[in-house]
Design a protein around this motif. Structure first.
Motif, PDB file in Angstrom:
ATOM      1  N   PRO A 353       0.815  -1.227   0.000  1.00 45.29           N
ATOM      2  CA  PRO A 353       0.000   0.000   0.000  1.00 45.29           C
ATOM      3  C   PRO A 353       0.845   1.271   0.000  1.00 45.29           C
ATOM      4  O   PRO A 353       0.371   2.338  -0.413  1.00 45.29           O
ATOM      5  CB  PRO A 353      -0.829  -0.114   1.292  1.00 45.29           C
ATOM      6  N   LYS A 354       2.102   1.184   0.451  1.00 44.43           N
ATOM      7  CA  LYS A 354       2.966   2.375   0.428  1.00 44.43           C
ATOM      8  C   LYS A 354       3.205   2.857  -0.999  1.00 44.43           C
ATOM      9  O   LYS A 354       3.343   4.061  -1.254  1.00 44.43           O
ATOM     10  CB  LYS A 354       4.318   2.073   1.095  1.00 44.43           C
ATOM     11  N   MET A 355       3.263   1.908  -1.939  1.00 44.11           N
ATOM     12  CA  MET A 355       3.498   2.289  -3.333  1.00 44.11           C
ATOM     13  C   MET A 355       2.308   3.081  -3.894  1.00 44.11           C
ATOM     14  O   MET A 355       2.488   4.040  -4.643  1.00 44.11           O
ATOM     15  CB  MET A 355       3.755   1.053  -4.199  1.00 44.11           C
ATOM     16  N   PHE A 356       1.090   2.676  -3.512  1.00 40.83           N
ATOM     17  CA  PHE A 356      -0.097   3.419  -3.955  1.00 40.83           C
ATOM     18  C   PHE A 356      -0.096   4.832  -3.360  1.00 40.83           C
ATOM     19  O   PHE A 356      -0.459   5.808  -4.025  1.00 40.83           O
ATOM     20  CB  PHE A 356      -1.382   2.682  -3.567  1.00 40.83           C
ATOM     21  N   LYS A 357       0.306   4.927  -2.086  1.00 42.18           N
ATOM     22  CA  LYS A 357       0.364   6.237  -1.431  1.00 42.18           C
ATOM     23  C   LYS A 357       1.421   7.111  -2.096  1.00 42.18           C
ATOM     24  O   LYS A 357       1.190   8.305  -2.340  1.00 42.18           O
ATOM     25  CB  LYS A 357       0.667   6.072   0.059  1.00 42.18           C
ATOM     26  N   LEU A 358       2.569   6.533  -2.399  1.00 44.87           N
ATOM     27  CA  LEU A 358       3.641   7.284  -3.073  1.00 44.87           C
ATOM     28  C   LEU A 358       3.149   7.794  -4.430  1.00 44.87           C
ATOM     29  O   LEU A 358       3.409   8.941  -4.812  1.00 44.87           O
ATOM     30  CB  LEU A 358       4.876   6.397  -3.243  1.00 44.87           C
ATOM     31  N   ARG A 373       9.114  19.984 -10.035  1.00 47.47           N
ATOM     32  CA  ARG A 373      10.448  19.399  -9.941  1.00 47.47           C
ATOM     33  C   ARG A 373      10.579  18.812  -8.539  1.00 47.47           C
ATOM     34  O   ARG A 373      10.290  19.498  -7.562  1.00 47.47           O
ATOM     35  CB  ARG A 373      11.492  20.491 -10.160  1.00 47.47           C
ATOM     36  N   GLY A 374      10.984  17.527  -8.460  1.00 49.38           N
ATOM     37  CA  GLY A 374      11.013  16.882  -7.150  1.00 49.38           C
ATOM     38  C   GLY A 374      12.192  15.944  -6.963  1.00 49.38           C
ATOM     39  O   GLY A 374      12.868  15.555  -7.912  1.00 49.38           O
ATOM     40  N   ILE A 375      12.431  15.599  -5.696  1.00 47.75           N
ATOM     41  CA  ILE A 375      13.436  14.590  -5.340  1.00 47.75           C
ATOM     42  C   ILE A 375      12.756  13.556  -4.457  1.00 47.75           C
ATOM     43  O   ILE A 375      12.061  13.901  -3.486  1.00 47.75           O
ATOM     44  CB  ILE A 375      14.640  15.185  -4.579  1.00 47.75           C
ATOM     45  N   LEU A 376      12.956  12.298  -4.805  1.00 47.47           N
ATOM     46  CA  LEU A 376      12.439  11.172  -4.023  1.00 47.47           C
ATOM     47  C   LEU A 376      13.639  10.505  -3.358  1.00 47.47           C
ATOM     48  O   LEU A 376      14.474   9.916  -4.038  1.00 47.47           O
ATOM     49  CB  LEU A 376      11.693  10.207  -4.954  1.00 47.47           C
ATOM     50  N   PHE A 377      13.758  10.646  -2.038  1.00 52.40           N
ATOM     51  CA  PHE A 377      14.873  10.068  -1.305  1.00 52.40           C
ATOM     52  C   PHE A 377      14.547   8.655  -0.852  1.00 52.40           C
ATOM     53  O   PHE A 377      13.485   8.404  -0.267  1.00 52.40           O
ATOM     54  CB  PHE A 377      15.210  10.908  -0.071  1.00 52.40           C
ATOM     55  N   ASN A 453       9.826  21.743  -5.770  1.00 53.47           N
ATOM     56  CA  ASN A 453       8.564  21.998  -5.078  1.00 53.47           C
ATOM     57  C   ASN A 453       8.024  20.734  -4.406  1.00 53.47           C
ATOM     58  O   ASN A 453       6.975  20.761  -3.774  1.00 53.47           O
ATOM     59  CB  ASN A 453       7.513  22.582  -6.035  1.00 53.47           C
ATOM     60  N   LEU A 454       8.791  19.623  -4.518  1.00 48.12           N
ATOM     61  CA  LEU A 454       8.402  18.398  -3.814  1.00 48.12           C
ATOM     62  C   LEU A 454       9.647  17.618  -3.401  1.00 48.12           C
ATOM     63  O   LEU A 454      10.531  17.356  -4.218  1.00 48.12           O
ATOM     64  CB  LEU A 454       7.533  17.506  -4.720  1.00 48.12           C
ATOM     65  N   VAL A 455       9.699  17.290  -2.119  1.00 47.87           N
ATOM     66  CA  VAL A 455      10.710  16.360  -1.605  1.00 47.87           C
ATOM     67  C   VAL A 455       9.964  15.264  -0.862  1.00 47.87           C
ATOM     68  O   VAL A 455       9.114  15.544  -0.007  1.00 47.87           O
ATOM     69  CB  VAL A 455      11.709  17.060  -0.663  1.00 47.87           C
ATOM     70  N   VAL A 456      10.258  14.010  -1.223  1.00 48.44           N
ATOM     71  CA  VAL A 456       9.611  12.862  -0.570  1.00 48.44           C
ATOM     72  C   VAL A 456      10.686  12.013   0.080  1.00 48.44           C
ATOM     73  O   VAL A 456      11.683  11.662  -0.553  1.00 48.44           O
ATOM     74  CB  VAL A 456       8.825  11.996  -1.588  1.00 48.44           C
ATOM     75  N   ARG A 457      10.489  11.705   1.345  1.00 48.66           N
ATOM     76  CA  ARG A 457      11.360  10.744   2.032  1.00 48.66           C
ATOM     77  C   ARG A 457      10.583   9.435   2.129  1.00 48.66           C
ATOM     78  O   ARG A 457       9.503   9.377   2.714  1.00 48.66           O
ATOM     79  CB  ARG A 457      11.762  11.265   3.415  1.00 48.66           C
ATOM     80  N   TYR A 458      11.180   8.390   1.566  1.00 49.49           N
ATOM     81  CA  TYR A 458      10.443   7.136   1.405  1.00 49.49           C
ATOM     82  C   TYR A 458      11.262   5.967   1.967  1.00 49.49           C
ATOM     83  O   TYR A 458      12.342   5.664   1.476  1.00 49.49           O
ATOM     84  CB  TYR A 458      10.142   6.901  -0.081  1.00 49.49           C
ATOM     85  N   TYR A 481       7.027  18.870   1.568  1.00 50.16           N
ATOM     86  CA  TYR A 481       7.969  17.886   2.084  1.00 50.16           C
ATOM     87  C   TYR A 481       7.131  16.740   2.647  1.00 50.16           C
ATOM     88  O   TYR A 481       6.409  16.906   3.625  1.00 50.16           O
ATOM     89  CB  TYR A 481       8.838  18.523   3.175  1.00 50.16           C
ATOM     90  N   SER A 482       7.171  15.599   1.970  1.00 48.60           N
ATOM     91  CA  SER A 482       6.281  14.484   2.320  1.00 48.60           C
ATOM     92  C   SER A 482       7.063  13.322   2.920  1.00 48.60           C
ATOM     93  O   SER A 482       8.135  12.955   2.427  1.00 48.60           O
ATOM     94  CB  SER A 482       5.539  14.003   1.059  1.00 48.60           C
ATOM     95  N   VAL A 483       6.514  12.762   3.979  1.00 46.94           N
ATOM     96  CA  VAL A 483       7.055  11.538   4.569  1.00 46.94           C
ATOM     97  C   VAL A 483       6.009  10.442   4.368  1.00 46.94           C
ATOM     98  O   VAL A 483       4.917  10.504   4.937  1.00 46.94           O
ATOM     99  CB  VAL A 483       7.349  11.708   6.077  1.00 46.94           C
ATOM    100  N   VAL A 484       6.323   9.484   3.498  1.00 51.23           N
ATOM    101  CA  VAL A 484       5.409   8.363   3.260  1.00 51.23           C
ATOM    102  C   VAL A 484       5.792   7.244   4.214  1.00 51.23           C
ATOM    103  O   VAL A 484       6.923   6.751   4.183  1.00 51.23           O
ATOM    104  CB  VAL A 484       5.489   7.880   1.795  1.00 51.23           C
ATOM    105  N   ALA A 485       4.868   6.855   5.079  1.00 54.79           N
ATOM    106  CA  ALA A 485       5.207   5.878   6.122  1.00 54.79           C
ATOM    107  C   ALA A 485       3.964   5.115   6.562  1.00 54.79           C
ATOM    108  O   ALA A 485       2.833   5.561   6.380  1.00 54.79           O
ATOM    109  CB  ALA A 485       5.831   6.588   7.319  1.00 54.79           C
TER     110      ALA A 485
END
Length: 682
Positions: A353-358, A373-377, A453-458, A481-485
């Protein structure tokens, strides 16, 4: 020279540096620390006789970045500048390079090597430098190379040796050093100040301007519920239980919950125990359990198919290299369950389900005609490759116009990037050919990456420094700044802890800044004296450890098959860096593979082919051959791939610095006499 002005908050933080004080500039990512440092360097060069500026960085790719983006454009017309890294020829005559240039930008390791090298063309003294700028200076701690350089500085300072360079440190966050309470966090900040012999400064009068220049992103916790069903994970855990029963776990050994970092730590120790006790069954089962645990961790973070493929890749050649009943059991277990695992991995009903949320987080910022423009960490190089494959094969994300690429650390190996590949990726990201970087921590620190305009920590478990640097990448107005968890999971708990530690860092710095000059000076001097004593004691312990056994009394065993293959007395040290086997009989114990290709070149050697154990089906990787001075072909060994049989019992070590016997320096002349006596007859 291109003229430039500073913002008021930058002028405030450089004020004491312009008065030739040693200071650490504490500004957030994007706050213009490097620009402030260039300004200080410019003023220093204008006002200091025989000025010599040294800019130290901790990553190779930052050498050219600082040179091209900041220092050369502003200083290049009036001063001689040179960038030097491990891939530069200039490192081989670094002493001359320093004498001939006004500003040298280099990795800290290059300078440290020059400080301890006595050859005239390579040697540098700290007294040759008048200003030393240290980027990402929070790394000046413990065994880091920055701290080795500054250790030389502090020792000279306490002995009264002068002149010494002015110090200018740059950091977005010194962190708390894992401290959870204010007093301990203050101690950590003071230790960083002591190590750098510097006070720490930040803006007090122009904080609103800084906040305007570096807006904080809108932070969201994008939380998902735990999978209701996970038959793939359940199947792996059942298989792991069968291995537990087969290996007969020692009664004093307790393995924690499968699918956790704690379980991984337990099986690493179990493998080491198996090697020490000559128990190949225990050692091999532990190695395989670690792979299953890795698959569980991947299944928790990425696609289930990624978890399956990681196991499939591990077992790809295991049947052809099986040596005994243990190997046949472990390989057979996977083969018997392979079809079922593949079927479960491909069942969309049980997808993560984390992949759907991402996906939903990305789609909120990206869409047809939307300029985002974003970075997915993500945590590992492997996970960045999996996520990139997911983005490229996800039709919804492709329709949204996402153009992704991987950004990982430079190095050698299939999952590493070359420096040129890194530069190309960032260049394409800057000009808009790419709009999403899928990155390891390499993009958190230092790299000149444009506003996002988007940074995601995954799927990340990092400290407050990394969190602060990652969030600082979201610098566009109203960025996210999104934390998917997972709800209540490790990532959510760690992120909340890091928020607290970031706030604690600020409070600790404020307390240090409030100390009187006398109190601060006395505390710094006390910590510096303690650090020198600790360093000398550690060196003495290292010397004692190295002389615990004689070289001849130690045997090297292949870590996989336990066959004795070398004596400790066969090992010599080349250029204080490479541990090689000089015994010509060693050749019969290994076979060679493909040629090792490295991006950089070296003064005295070049890599040859990989080497591995040739005992039956073993094939354990050992290292690679190196050609030294175009004549000597020397097996260069990685000690982690061997066990050591010592008079005190069998041991394993990760690095050569941890061995318990002395190693003599390699003599090229002696090698030639022994192997090519006819060359000396003429």
């Amino acid at each position: 020279m291109a003229e430039f002005e500073l913002y008021s908050y930058q002028e405030e933080v450089v004020e004491r540096a312009l008065q030739r004080e040693n200071i650490i500039i504490w500004l957030p990512t994007g706050g213009g620390k490097t620009r402030a440092a260039v300004y200080v360097a410019k003023r220093h060069l204008e006002t200091t006789p025989a000025a010599k500026v040294m800019v130290l960085v901790n990553k190779v790719h930052l050498v050219d970045q600082h040179y091209n983006k900041e220092f050369e454009p502003h200083l290049g017309r009036d001063y001689k500048l040179v960038p030097v890294s491990g891939v530069s020829e200039e490192k081989d005559f670094f002493g001359k390079v320093v004498r001939d240039n006004d500003v040298v930008i280099c990795t800290a390791q290059i300078l440290y090597n020059a400080l301890i090298n006595k050859e005239e063309n390579k040697h540098v003294e700290l007294s040759d430098i008048t200003l030393m700028i240290i980027d990402e200076c929070h790394h000046t701690n413990k065994e880091e190379v920055y701290n080795k350089v500054m250790g030389c500085y502090v020792e000279k300072k306490l002995k009264g040796e002068r002149p010494l360079p002015q110090i200018l440190g740059l950091t977005a966050s010194p962190g708390t050093g894992r401290a959870m309470i204010l007093d301990k966090a203050v101690e950590h900040v003071l230790q960083i100040c002591a190590n750098l012999d510097s006070a720490i400064v930040s803006t007090k009068n122009y904080a609103p301007e800084l906040e305007e220049k570096v807006p904080r992103p809108i932070k969201t916790f994008d939380i998902v519920e735990k999978r209701s069903e996970d038959p793939f994970g359940d199947q792996l855990k059942w298989m792991m239980q069968l291995i537990h029963e087969f290996m007969n776990i020692p009664p004093d050994c307790r393995l924690r919950e499968c699918g956790t970092q704690e379980y991984e730590a337990d099986v690493v120790i179990l493998e080491q125990r198996g090697v020490r006790q000559d128990n190949r069954l225990l050692a091999q089962c532990a190695l395989h359990l670690r792979q299953y645990n890795d698959a569980l961790l991947i299944n928790d973070t990425l696609r289930t198919m990624d978890a399956y493929r990681s196991l499939e890749e591990f077992y790809d050649n295991k049947f052809s290299t099986a040596m005994d009943g243990t190997d046949f059991f472990l390989v057979g277990l996977f083969q018997e369950n392979q079809v079922e695992l593949r079927k479960l991995a491909g069942d969309a009903r049980y997808e993560n389900p984390k992949m759907f949320k991402l996906e939903s987080v990305l789609l909120k910022q990206f869409g047809p005609g939307v300029k985002s423009r974003g970075i997915l960490f993500s945590k590992t190089r492997k996970s960045t490759h999996c996520l990139n494959d997911w983005v490229r094969t996800n039709n919804t994300l492709q329709r949204a116009g996402i153009k992704a690429a991987i950004l990982t650390g430079a190095g050698n190996g299939i999952t590493y990037m070359t420096q040129n590949e890194q530069a190309d990726t960032i260049r394409n990201f800057r000009r808009g050919a790419l709009n999403l970087l899928i990155s390891t921590s390499v993009a958190e620190e230092g790299l000149d990456i444009p506003e996002c305009n988007l940074v995601v920590r995954y799927g990340l478990l990092t400290n407050e420094i990394a969190q602060k640097q990652a969030s600082g990448r979201a610098r566009a107005r109203d960025s996210q700044y999104s934390v998917v968890a997972q709800r209540g999971g490790r990532e959510e708990r760690r992120e909340l802890k890091n928020e607290y530690l970031d706030e604690l860092t600020g409070r600790a710095i404020a307390k240090v800044q409030d100390m009187s000059p006398r109190e601060f000076h006395d505390k710094i001097t006390e910590l510096q004296k303690e650090a020198i004593l600790s360093r000398k004691f550690a060196e003495r312990c290292k010397t004692v450890k190295r002389s615990r056994n004689t070289a001849a009394s130690v045997q090297l065993l292949c870590r996989n098959c336990f066959k004795p293959v070398a004596s400790g007395s066969d090992i010599k040290l080349v250029d204080n860096a490479h541990y090689v086997n000089v015994n010509p009989d060693f050749e019969k114990h290994y076979k060679v593979g493909g040629v090792v290709r490295l991006e950089r070149t070296f003064e005295d050697w070049e890599p040859g082919r990989t080497i591995s154990c040739n005992n039956g089906n073993c094939n354990k990787d050992w290292g690679f051959e190196m050609k030294y001075k175009k004549i000597a072909l020397l097996p260069n060994l990685a000690i982690k791939n061997f066990a050591l049989e010592t008079p005190d019992g069998r041991v394993t070590v990760k690095k050569w610095k941890d061995i318990t016997f002395p190693v003599e320096d390699f003599s090229f002349a002696e090698y030639c006499e022994d192997n090519f006596p006819d060359l000396l007859d003429d």
